[in-house]
Design a protein around this motif. Structure first.
Motif, PDB file in Angstrom:
ATOM      1  N   ASP A 192      13.409   6.245  -9.084  1.00 39.00           N
ATOM      2  CA  ASP A 192      12.849   7.188 -10.208  1.00 39.00           C
ATOM      3  C   ASP A 192      12.468   6.448 -11.657  1.00 39.00           C
ATOM      4  O   ASP A 192      10.691   6.238 -11.936  1.00 39.00           O
ATOM      5  N   LYS A 193      13.089   4.664 -11.517  1.00 29.11           N
ATOM      6  CA  LYS A 193      12.483   4.346 -12.973  1.00 29.11           C
ATOM      7  C   LYS A 193      10.895   3.603 -12.263  1.00 29.11           C
ATOM      8  O   LYS A 193      10.435   3.382 -13.016  1.00 29.11           O
ATOM      9  N   VAL A 251       7.492   9.158  -0.862  1.00 26.40           N
ATOM     10  CA  VAL A 251       7.757   7.789   0.483  1.00 26.40           C
ATOM     11  C   VAL A 251       7.955   8.309   1.804  1.00 26.40           C
ATOM     12  O   VAL A 251       7.822   7.633   2.668  1.00 26.40           O
ATOM     13  N   GLN A 252       8.413   9.576   1.876  1.00 27.85           N
ATOM     14  CA  GLN A 252       8.512  10.208   3.211  1.00 27.85           C
ATOM     15  C   GLN A 252       7.217   9.940   4.099  1.00 27.85           C
ATOM     16  O   GLN A 252       6.662  10.050   5.002  1.00 27.85           O
ATOM     17  N   GLU A 253       6.254  10.823   3.037  1.00 29.74           N
ATOM     18  CA  GLU A 253       4.890  10.840   3.768  1.00 29.74           C
ATOM     19  C   GLU A 253       4.127   9.822   3.609  1.00 29.74           C
ATOM     20  O   GLU A 253       3.903  10.331   4.959  1.00 29.74           O
ATOM     21  N   ASP A 266       2.377  -2.376   3.256  1.00 36.56           N
ATOM     22  CA  ASP A 266       1.823  -3.336   1.563  1.00 36.56           C
ATOM     23  C   ASP A 266       2.050  -2.521   0.404  1.00 36.56           C
ATOM     24  O   ASP A 266       1.852  -3.351  -0.545  1.00 36.56           O
ATOM     25  N   GLU A 267       1.125  -1.698   0.639  1.00 44.64           N
ATOM     26  CA  GLU A 267       0.528  -0.889  -0.252  1.00 44.64           C
ATOM     27  C   GLU A 267       2.289  -0.757  -1.357  1.00 44.64           C
ATOM     28  O   GLU A 267       1.905  -0.689  -2.406  1.00 44.64           O
ATOM     29  N   LEU A 268       2.652   0.025  -0.666  1.00 46.46           N
ATOM     30  CA  LEU A 268       4.147   0.673  -1.492  1.00 46.46           C
ATOM     31  C   LEU A 268       5.132  -0.873  -1.149  1.00 46.46           C
ATOM     32  O   LEU A 268       5.732  -0.914  -2.570  1.00 46.46           O
ATOM     33  N   ASP A 269       4.654  -1.839  -0.427  1.00 43.44           N
ATOM     34  CA  ASP A 269       5.606  -3.329  -0.693  1.00 43.44           C
ATOM     35  C   ASP A 269       5.348  -3.914  -2.432  1.00 43.44           C
ATOM     36  O   ASP A 269       6.109  -4.001  -2.942  1.00 43.44           O
ATOM     37  N   ALA A 270       3.567  -3.119  -3.009  1.00 41.74           N
ATOM     38  CA  ALA A 270       3.478  -3.302  -3.909  1.00 41.74           C
ATOM     39  C   ALA A 270       3.879  -3.497  -5.258  1.00 41.74           C
ATOM     40  O   ALA A 270       3.553  -3.648  -6.256  1.00 41.74           O
ATOM     41  N   ARG A 271       4.271  -1.765  -4.830  1.00 41.86           N
ATOM     42  CA  ARG A 271       5.236  -0.772  -5.629  1.00 41.86           C
ATOM     43  C   ARG A 271       6.579  -1.178  -5.968  1.00 41.86           C
ATOM     44  O   ARG A 271       6.680   0.164  -6.445  1.00 41.86           O
ATOM     45  N   GLY A 272       7.032  -1.501  -5.289  1.00 41.94           N
ATOM     46  CA  GLY A 272       8.529  -2.141  -5.485  1.00 41.94           C
ATOM     47  C   GLY A 272       9.100  -1.005  -4.607  1.00 41.94           C
ATOM     48  O   GLY A 272      10.481  -1.415  -4.360  1.00 41.94           O
ATOM     49  N   ASN A 322      13.310   3.037   7.434  1.00 41.30           N
ATOM     50  CA  ASN A 322      14.422   3.689   6.736  1.00 41.30           C
ATOM     51  C   ASN A 322      13.360   2.505   5.082  1.00 41.30           C
ATOM     52  O   ASN A 322      12.561   1.965   5.922  1.00 41.30           O
ATOM     53  N   TRP A 323      13.827   2.735   4.049  1.00 40.78           N
ATOM     54  CA  TRP A 323      13.297   2.572   2.972  1.00 40.78           C
ATOM     55  C   TRP A 323      14.375   2.186   1.856  1.00 40.78           C
ATOM     56  O   TRP A 323      15.357   2.608   2.047  1.00 40.78           O
ATOM     57  N   LYS A 324      14.185   1.201   1.156  1.00 40.68           N
ATOM     58  CA  LYS A 324      14.583   1.137  -0.072  1.00 40.68           C
ATOM     59  C   LYS A 324      13.958   0.297  -0.742  1.00 40.68           C
ATOM     60  O   LYS A 324      12.808  -0.666  -0.800  1.00 40.68           O
ATOM     61  N   VAL A 325      14.511   0.058  -2.763  1.00 40.18           N
ATOM     62  CA  VAL A 325      13.522  -0.349  -3.182  1.00 40.18           C
ATOM     63  C   VAL A 325      14.009  -1.506  -3.356  1.00 40.18           C
ATOM     64  O   VAL A 325      14.854  -2.632  -3.669  1.00 40.18           O
ATOM     65  N   LYS A 326      12.968  -2.518  -4.281  1.00 40.96           N
ATOM     66  CA  LYS A 326      12.985  -3.597  -4.300  1.00 40.96           C
ATOM     67  C   LYS A 326      14.190  -4.238  -4.750  1.00 40.96           C
ATOM     68  O   LYS A 326      14.287  -3.855  -6.038  1.00 40.96           O
TER      69      LYS A 326
END
Length: 481
Positions: free
Chosen positions: A427-428, A436-438, A460-466, A477-481
């Motif tokens: 959210d931050k 993210v799911q998409e 990489d795109e998602l990684d760049a956004r954190g 799965n995913w997590k925030v940096k």
RNA sequence: GGCCCCGUCGCCAAGUGGUAAGGCACGGCUCUGCAAAAGCUGCACCGGCGGUUCAAAUCCGCCCGGGGCCUCCA
């Protein structure tokens, strides 16, 4: 191995031996209820919460009393500003305090007395002090005569002559010695007041704590705590009043917690650099705040900053991830009643750390060691088929949970807690879960098509956004940096 | 001015006489389509100077830097 505590009274660590074996009487100065609590109050209360918890963990029966100061100059002033009754204002902030403490996950003290409900006890002590010639009425006030109490300043280690040199008598105060302090103040128009042998009035700041602590814990008790800033004059005056009235030692062990700093400076109302508990809890989970506070020794100053809280978040997440992984790894495996020396050794190290004046920072270090051990064992090949490893992981998991309880940590369901943290973090970043799911679905398809260029591009795109993607046996799965 | 505390790896932080826990960050390896996570592994002689000692981050002295209490304050 037994508990040793740092006693402000003599500036040393000493063996903790309660007056009555197996039982502990502990009093901690609560707050003056005229405003919301800040992180400094949070630290003090969390520190004594873990002391309360650990003493019980160590087998003591603890009677923990924490008061509300609900009559005081600042309450009256604030109530007047708002044009409301001072009792009403006090009630409002008592509720706010209770909410904050509950939000911080504090265990309820055994007893939470209010100053205004102990006027009889307060007046009795003042009368006793007058009787013994240690206090004197003057106008409608009553003052404590510091010259009549030879032990005065023994807690703060100051010198009476030197302090007198800088002391002034405020207009309207009829003191014999500038260092004398008020036990009872005559009522001024518009102020709340109670009848007394000296006319209508209200108690001075310090006397209520003497009255309430001695009422619930006896004339001599084991532990008295509070922030370092209470050493003088508050606790010094409590000793004077209490010992002056009873002739007995008041408190055996005086414990004081260090400050919360912001940019190396004490967090305080007057500096205006404070954060209220309720504001911080909007951004950080209460367990993160607790974990952060426990990462330093309770007597040291601790610097409050986003960076430090973020690091605490990473550390706590590591522990919760390990707890979750351990629980999953042993699920369905046969139970065993075999003892586990490693887990016992871990608990012994934890106790040793805590027994050394509540060294929570060292205790957390031991917990991280246990976490690494659990992770290592789980990562072994054919882990689930090796009964001794399963037993050890189970035992370590149970042990971490047990010591966690003594610190007020790890009480949440790991999966739920971690999910909550990552949703907050996402959210931050201003990204939605749906998005993210998409992206994950797009990438799953790309990987199925062996289109690794597209797959990597999405990641990489998602990684760049954190946001980090984690490919596992159960999917991505995913997590925030 | 009086009393007191602190200065340990890039950051946070234990350790207070016997040769530097832990976390975060960082590098290498294993794992992986590639990564990440996890594991393994690497990474500090402790503000400066002098002294005591067989031995000091730990004791003593001086200096430098930061902070607290002395007024309400957790």
């Amino acid at each position: 191995m037994s508990l040793r505590v740092y006693n402000t009274l003599n500036g040393r660590k000493e063996p903790f031996e309660p007056i009555e074996p197996g039982k502990v009487g502990m009093y901690v100065c609560g707050v003056t209820v005229y405003d919301y609590c800040h992180v400094g109050h949070a630290r003090a209360n969390i520190v004594f919460d873990i002391i309360y918890r650990y003493l019980r963990y160590a087998g003591y029966e603890v009677n923990y009393v924490r008061n509300y100061t609900d009559v005081d100059d600042k309450i009256i002033a604030r109530a007047n500003e708002r044009g409301i009754d001072s009792q009403e204002l006090a009630e409002q902030f008592i509720r706010a305090f209770d909410e904050d403490m509950a939000a911080l996950g504090l265990d309820l003290p055994s007893c939470q007395p209010k100053a205004t409900e102990h006027m009889a006890e307060i007046i009795a002590i003042v009368e006793k002090l007058i009787e013994r010639g240690i206090a004197y009425p003057s106008g409608g006030d009553v003052y404590f005569s510091v010259e009549q109490f030879p032990d005065y300043l023994k807690l703060s280690g100051r010198n009476l002559e030197e302090m007198q040199a800088g002391a002034r008598i405020a207009p309207g105060e009829l003191k014999r010695n500038p260092m004398d302090f008020a036990l009872w103040k005559a009522a001024k128009p518009g102020e709340p007041s109670w009848d007394s042998p000296w006319g209508a009035g209200r108690p001075g700041w310090h006397i209520e704590c003497s009255a309430m602590s001695m009422k619930y814990l006896g004339e001599s008790f084991d532990i008295h705590g509070g922030g370092k800033d209470l050493i003088f004059p508050h606790h010094e005056n409590e000793i004077a009043q209490s010992e002056g009235a009873t002739g007995k030692p008041f408190v055996k062990y005086w414990l004081h917690n260090g400050f919360v700093n912001v940019n190396q400076e004490k967090m305080s109302k007057s500096l205006g650099n404070f954060f209220t508990i309720r504001d911080i809890l909007k951004t950080y989970d209460s367990e993160i705040l607790r974990f952060f506070i426990l990462s330093a020794h309770y007597r040291s100053p601790i610097d409050f900053s986003d960076q430090n809280l973020d690091e605490a978040t990473s550390g706590l997440e590591r522990i919760y991830e390990a707890l979750e992984a351990a629980a999953q790894a042993v699920e369905g495996c046969p139970e065993s009643t075999e003892p586990c020396p490693e887990a016992d050794a871990f608990k012994a190290r934890f106790a040793e750390a805590m027994d050394d004046d509540f060294n929570t920072a060292l205790a957390l270090g031991h917990i991280f060691d246990a976490v690494r051990t659990m992770n290592r064992l789980i990562a072994e090949k054919k882990f689930r088929k090796k009964a001794s490893l399963v037993t050890e992981v189970r035992a370590l998991h149970a042990a971490v949970m047990q010591v966690g309880d003594a610190l007020g940590l790890f009480g949440s369901d790991p999966a739920a807690w971690l999910e909550k943290q990552r949703l907050i973090a996402l959210d931050k970043l201003g990204i939605s879960v749906a998005e993210v799911q998409e992206q994950i679905e797009r990438r799953v398809q790309a990987r199925a098509d062996k289109d690794f260029a597209l797959s990597d591009q999405i990641r990489d795109e998602l990684d760049a956004r954190g946001v980090i993607l984690l490919d596992g046996p159960q999917g991505t799965n995913w997590k925030v940096k």
